[in-house]
Motif scaffolding. Structure first.
Motif, PDB file in Angstrom:
ATOM      1  N   UNK A   1       0.831  -1.204   0.000  1.00 30.96           N
ATOM      2  CA  UNK A   1       0.000   0.000   0.000  1.00 30.96           C
ATOM      3  C   UNK A   1       0.868   1.258   0.000  1.00 30.96           C
ATOM      4  N   UNK A   2       1.909   1.246   0.819  1.00 30.04           N
ATOM      5  CA  UNK A   2       2.792   2.415   0.890  1.00 30.04           C
ATOM      6  C   UNK A   2       3.428   2.683  -0.466  1.00 30.04           C
ATOM      7  N   UNK A   3       3.850   1.633  -1.115  1.00 27.73           N
ATOM      8  CA  UNK A   3       4.527   1.789  -2.406  1.00 27.73           C
ATOM      9  C   UNK A   3       3.573   2.391  -3.454  1.00 27.73           C
ATOM     10  N   UNK A   4       2.382   1.814  -3.587  1.00 25.27           N
ATOM     11  CA  UNK A   4       1.487   2.326  -4.625  1.00 25.27           C
ATOM     12  C   UNK A   4       1.009   3.736  -4.284  1.00 25.27           C
ATOM     13  N   UNK A   5       0.839   4.008  -2.986  1.00 24.05           N
ATOM     14  CA  UNK A   5       0.444   5.365  -2.604  1.00 24.05           C
ATOM     15  C   UNK A   5       1.535   6.365  -2.947  1.00 24.05           C
ATOM     16  N   UNK A   6       2.771   5.983  -2.686  1.00 25.79           N
ATOM     17  CA  UNK A   6       3.881   6.877  -3.000  1.00 25.79           C
ATOM     18  C   UNK A   6       3.938   7.162  -4.494  1.00 25.79           C
ATOM     19  N   UNK A   7       3.748   6.131  -5.300  1.00 26.93           N
ATOM     20  CA  UNK A   7       3.820   6.325  -6.758  1.00 26.93           C
ATOM     21  C   UNK A   7       2.678   7.223  -7.223  1.00 26.93           C
ATOM     22  N   UNK A   8       1.508   7.077  -6.602  1.00 28.46           N
ATOM     23  CA  UNK A   8       0.366   7.876  -7.029  1.00 28.46           C
ATOM     24  C   UNK A   8       0.453   9.331  -6.553  1.00 28.46           C
ATOM     25  N   UNK A   9       0.791   9.482  -5.255  1.00 28.45           N
ATOM     26  CA  UNK A   9       0.721  10.814  -4.656  1.00 28.45           C
ATOM     27  C   UNK A   9       2.085  11.439  -4.407  1.00 28.45           C
ATOM     28  N   UNK A  10       3.122  10.648  -4.437  1.00 32.82           N
ATOM     29  CA  UNK A  10       4.450  11.181  -4.159  1.00 32.82           C
ATOM     30  C   UNK A  10       4.836  11.063  -2.699  1.00 32.82           C
ATOM     31  N   UNK A  11       3.858  10.762  -1.845  1.00 35.37           N
ATOM     32  CA  UNK A  11       4.190  10.581  -0.426  1.00 35.37           C
ATOM     33  C   UNK A  11       3.209   9.595   0.188  1.00 35.37           C
ATOM     34  N   UNK A  12       3.603   9.101   1.367  1.00 35.25           N
ATOM     35  CA  UNK A  12       2.755   8.168   2.106  1.00 35.25           C
ATOM     36  C   UNK A  12       2.910   8.471   3.587  1.00 35.25           C
ATOM     37  N   UNK A  13       1.884   9.009   4.181  1.00 33.79           N
ATOM     38  CA  UNK A  13       1.947   9.392   5.590  1.00 33.79           C
ATOM     39  C   UNK A  13       0.991   8.525   6.388  1.00 33.79           C
ATOM     40  N   UNK A  14       1.531   7.588   7.134  1.00 35.68           N
ATOM     41  CA  UNK A  14       0.675   6.750   7.991  1.00 35.68           C
ATOM     42  C   UNK A  14       0.540   7.385   9.376  1.00 35.68           C
ATOM     43  N   UNK A  15      -0.187   6.706  10.267  1.00 33.46           N
ATOM     44  CA  UNK A  15      -0.433   7.274  11.602  1.00 33.46           C
ATOM     45  C   UNK A  15       0.897   7.492  12.329  1.00 33.46           C
ATOM     46  N   UNK A  16       1.803   6.536  12.158  1.00 31.68           N
ATOM     47  CA  UNK A  16       3.110   6.644  12.809  1.00 31.68           C
ATOM     48  C   UNK A  16       3.770   7.966  12.468  1.00 31.68           C
ATOM     49  N   UNK A  17       3.864   8.233  11.168  1.00 33.90           N
ATOM     50  CA  UNK A  17       4.563   9.427  10.712  1.00 33.90           C
ATOM     51  C   UNK A  17       3.806  10.693  11.098  1.00 33.90           C
ATOM     52  N   UNK A  18       2.495  10.684  10.877  1.00 36.31           N
ATOM     53  CA  UNK A  18       1.751  11.911  11.157  1.00 36.31           C
ATOM     54  C   UNK A  18       1.826  12.255  12.636  1.00 36.31           C
ATOM     55  N   UNK A  19       1.752  11.227  13.491  1.00 40.90           N
ATOM     56  CA  UNK A  19       1.869  11.486  14.924  1.00 40.90           C
ATOM     57  C   UNK A  19       3.197  12.106  15.273  1.00 40.90           C
TER      58      UNK A  19
END
Lengths: 213, 213
Positions: free
Chosen positions: B118-136
């Motif tokens: 999921x992180x990989x495809x999200x990064x390719x689509x949006x350029x970034x991937x921010x999960x709860x860990x990172x956002x927190x």
DNA sequence: ATGCAATACCGTAAAAATACCTTTTTGCTT
DNA sequence: AAGCAAAAAGGTATTTTTACGGTATTGCAT
């Protein structure tokens, strides 16, 4: 080599590493992955249904139940199962500890897949796998055994307090002994470790995992 | 989603992890592994022949050239390549450091394969991937920014010496300054860290990775 | 029970670390 | 060149740490 596939379990708390390793090993046609577990407790639950497992790839540092405990438990309850330790570090304490617990081999995670494969088939054939890393550490461990100092419970407690900002007088209070006694703890440690300052003690204790900070 | 496979490079010094991860990802039919590298230097060598790579899975702690340096280098030289940090730990310093260096996402190695996908495809689509860990962590990092102290080169050198058994006078000699100046270093650190003893300084420095022991 | 060793405890003195307040030097800005 | 702030250096006093001399107590083996 047997004509049946070698049945393996992988125990590691890092899901990506565990799954990756399973995926990698499944590509060898003499190996099949029976199951994965994320720590010793999980392993205890799952091994009941997979007692045909021949070998376990065992991580060391895991939550709830670590590699040492899990290996001992396996050797008590399923003595026929081989354990190959897999560690992040080339760490003498870990190597010796896992071998004492009953592991038949030790590989660092820097190893190449072909080395892992060799270790696995060697373990199945001979029951153990001793590479240069392990054999070297075994020798130095023998030499160092006499030199490794022994610490009393009081000394370990004192070391822990040393890493705080308490004065020796306050440490004596906390430990319920006289300040002079605390002096003795300190001087005994200074003597056997050839250290001359509180700072030195604390750094030594941290370096050797004697205390937690 | 594009109909072409996502082209990925894996940079990690642990061979078994790296190969395992590659093996795992190759099982997804929208992903293909272009190459593996065991550190930043190795990556620099190999990327020349694989400039079509879209995303790099980047370990942080590696010998020779670590994840921070490598990520910065990628952003300077191949700005179109996405970097997804992969770490052993849920460590705020690492998270913030990698994002500052230019990573578009951060995953711990405990993650499940499906999360990685999921992180990989999200990064390719949006350029970034921010999960709860990172956002927190981003939020707490903002709050703590004012509280995170800054250390001068001299103070860091002094901290390193503090972890030795040298007296302050000897440290002053080594640093080529007057003992009084060393007192100033100590007192400045005491003040900004709210610490009252040399021992406390050393433990703080070790805890926060300011010195090596 | 006795003796031995380990542990706990005590006194004193010197060295090191800490606190506080002040002055000089240095580097940078205007 | 003047002014300012930061870094460096100094003086003095107190507290903590370290060193070294010794004595009392405890537990355990014989």
């Amino acid at each position: 080599m047997s004509d049946k596939k070698i049945s393996i379990a992988v125990v590691d708390d890092h899901t990506l590493f565990r799954s990756g390793l399973a995926s990698l090993l499944n590509e060898f046609d003499d190996i099949s992955i029976s199951f994965e577990a994320e720590n010793g407790i999980d392993f205890q639950d799952k091994i009941k249904f997979h007692s045909h497992v021949q070998l376990v790839l065992m991580d060391i540092n895991m939550p709830l139940m670590d590699g040492y405990e899990t290996t001992k438990w396996i050797k008590n309850n399923y003595p026929h199962i081989l354990v190959l330790a897999l560690s992040m570090f080339d760490n003498e304490k870990e190597i010796i500890g896992m071998l004492k617990a009953g592991a038949g081999g030790y590989l660092v995670k820097e190893s190449k897949p072909v080395d892992l494969h060799l270790a696995i088939v060697t373990m199945v054939e001979k029951g153990f796998y001793v590479n240069e890393l392990v054999s070297g550490r075994l020798l130095t461990s023998l030499k160092n055994d006499k030199l490794t100092p022994h610490f009393t419970e009081k000394e370990l407690a004192f070391l822990q307090f040393c890493s705080s900002e308490l004065t020796y007088k306050e440490i004596a209070d906390k430990m319920g002994v006289s300040p002079r006694t605390v002096d003795n703890y300190r001087e005994a440690l200074f003597a056997k470790l050839n250290i001359k300052s509180r700072t030195g003690l604390v750094v030594y204790a941290i370096k050797n995992g004697l205390i937690s900070i």
